[in-house]
Every structure is written in structure tokens, then in C-alpha cells.
Design an enzyme around this catalytic site. Structure first.
Site, PDB file in Angstrom:
ATOM      1  N   ASP A   1      41.023  22.754 -12.769  1.00  0.00           N
ATOM      2  CA  ASP A   1      42.398  22.693 -12.275  1.00  0.00           C
ATOM      3  C   ASP A   1      43.319  22.517 -13.469  1.00  0.00           C
ATOM      4  O   ASP A   1      43.205  21.547 -14.222  1.00  0.00           O
ATOM      5  CB  ASP A   1      42.585  21.560 -11.270  1.00  0.00           C
ATOM      6  CG  ASP A   1      43.880  21.747 -10.485  1.00  0.00           C
ATOM      7  OD1 ASP A   1      44.161  22.892 -10.070  1.00  0.00           O
ATOM      8  OD2 ASP A   1      44.629  20.774 -10.309  1.00  0.00           O
TER       9      ASP A   1
ATOM     10  N   HIS B   1      43.480  24.399 -24.108  1.00  0.00           N
ATOM     11  CA  HIS B   1      43.096  23.335 -23.183  1.00  0.00           C
ATOM     12  C   HIS B   1      41.741  23.626 -22.549  1.00  0.00           C
ATOM     13  O   HIS B   1      40.843  22.804 -22.549  1.00  0.00           O
ATOM     14  CB  HIS B   1      44.183  23.218 -22.106  1.00  0.00           C
ATOM     15  CG  HIS B   1      44.531  24.529 -21.447  1.00  0.00           C
ATOM     16  ND1 HIS B   1      44.917  25.641 -22.167  1.00  0.00           N
ATOM     17  CD2 HIS B   1      44.491  24.933 -20.154  1.00  0.00           C
ATOM     18  CE1 HIS B   1      45.113  26.646 -21.334  1.00  0.00           C
ATOM     19  NE2 HIS B   1      44.866  26.247 -20.110  1.00  0.00           N
TER      20      HIS B   1
END
Ligand code: ITT
Length: 218
Positions: free
Chosen positions: A61, A199
Site C-alpha cells: 500500500d 520507496h
């Protein structure tokens, strides 16, 4: 075989770089819980997906956290991409003096088995992801909320600082054309270049290391 639970092919492309043929896409649109925290959303998704896949799963997510907007859109990034669109996110940010932002992701792993919890909790207070510098010291995190659930979940976090810029580049997906890191947008990078600093790349590297140990029982 590990299932990467996502409807997003861009994520699958990036995960394959790290996990080769150990991972397959499981196109399952898990019901996303309403939460301000990516870890909570990912953990609940992993539990739901594990029940559906009946095998080890990872859920990723992610969110774009814009400093001038106190971290918005953050966990609501998918909704904002679908409604406002990437180009307009840039135009909203353009008048701001400070266009700094962070991309953050939390990968949640669930295989129905127990894990040894690592002590550092997920910080649910800072939406911008800057606090995750602390989490970078740890390879994985399992927090209280996660332990409360019936199925154990392990979380792996990654974040990268950047700046919101006018769209550039044809590669990547989602917000990549407007997210610049060290002078280059993610959409101007190859998958390998993006993975090396992104990320997701950071979270995947932590996960891959831990998962290799789990598979060999180390
Ligand atoms: P799944 O939930 O099915 O995995 P999604 O695209 O909805 O797919 P997220 O909720 O994690 O995934 O993503 C939030 C938003 O951020 C969504 O609009 C993505 O396109 C975007 N996004 C995620 N990772 C990104 C990345 O590495 N680069 C650019 N945009 C990204």
C-alpha cells in the site's frame, strides 16, 4: 509461490526485479479499510488476500505525501489519481513555495504462520513519512494493531524524498511523471534505476532479505 496481491501492473514489474519468478500477480481487489495509516491498510489487505489465495501473499500500500498539504493525498492517493488526476496534483502544488514530498510504501506479508515480532512500532502519527528514517534502521516492523488480528502480518516500509514537478518522462506509472528525485522524475528512470532508490525498492529489498531467510529457515 508467493502472490503479489495487486491490480497494478506497474508494481508487479518492480517486484519481479527483486523476487524473480518467485512471485506472481494475484489480481485481487481486497477491500481497503478506511485508515490514515498505510500499514493498517496493507495489513488488513494481506489477511483478506491470504484467505482468498490460500498461500503466502504480499500487499503493497503506497502513497504520495505532499508537505505543503500536510501529507495529502497520502493513503488516499489512489482515489486522488482516479478523480483529480496526476496533472492537476502538479497544478495544485505549483503555486506552493515548498513542493517537497515523499513517496512511501508498506509491504505486508502474511502466510498464516507466526513471526517473531520486531520491537519498533509503525509510527501512525506522521503522514509525510519523514519519521520513517527511524524505521529504516530496522528491517521489518510488526506493530500492536497488526498483532491484535487473528493472522500475523509482517510489515516492511520504504520511503523516498522528492519534489513535485511538472510532468516529465514516459516510463513508470501513477504519479511517477510528477515525482522528481535528485533532478530526475521517476518516469524518466528505468525500472532498475527507480528500484535502486524508490520507496518500493527499499521495502522490497528488506522483504526479499527476510523472505530468503524464512524460506531457508535461518
Ligand atoms: P493496488 O491497491 O491494487 O495494489 P493501487 O494502484 O490502488 O493498486 P495503491 O493504493 O498502493 O495501489 O497506490 C496509491 C496510488 O499511488 C495509486 O494511484 C498508484 O498508482 C500510485 N502509486 C503507487 N506506487 C507508485 C509509484 O511507485 N509511483 C507512482 N505512483 C505510485
Amino acid at each position: 509461490m508467493l502472490s503479489f496481491v495487486t491490480t497494478n501492473l506497474g508494481k508487479v514489474r518492480e517486484a519481479t526485479e527483486y523476487l524473480d519468478d518467485e512471485v506472481r500477480q494475484f489480481d485481487f481487489d481486497y477491500p481497503e479499510v478506511q485508515a490514515d495509516d498505510l500499514g493498517t491498510v496493507a495489513a488488513q489487505g494481506a489477511r483478506e488476500a491470504y484467505r482468498a489465495a490460500d498461500g503466502p501473499v504480499i500487499v503493497d500500500d503506497a502513497g504520495l505525501f505532499i508537505d505543503a498539504f500536510d501529507g495529502f493525498p497520502g493513503p488516499y492517493s489512489s482515489y486522488v489519481e482516479d478523480t483529480v488526476g496526476v496533472e492537476r496534483v502538479w497544478r495544485m502544488t505549483e503555486p506552493e513555495a515548498d513542493r517537497s514530498a515523499a513517496f512511501k510504501t508498506v509491504i505486508a506479508y502474511c502466510d498464516g504462520g507466526p513471526f517473531e515480532a520486531t520491537p519498533e512500532p509503525v509510527d501512525t502519527t506522521d503522514r509525510r513519512g519523514q519519521d520513517l528514517a527511524a524505521a529504516e534502521r530496522d528491517t521489518a516492523t510488526t506493530d500492536e494493531q497488526v498483532r491484535e488480528g487473528d493472522l500475523p502480518v509482517k510489515l516492511f516500509e520504504g520511503w523516498v524524498p522528492g519534489e513535485i514537478v511538472a510532468p516529465r518522462g514516459d516510463g513508470g506509472f501513477g504519479f511517477d511523471p510528477i515525482f522528481e528525485h535528485d533532478g530526475t522524475t521517476f518516469a524518466e528512470m528505468s525500472t532498475e534505476e527507480k528500484n535502486a532508490i524508490s520507496h518500493r525498492g527499499r521495502a522490497l529489498a528488506k522483504f526479499a532479505e527476510w523472505y530468503a531467510g524464512r524460506e531457508t529457515g535461518e
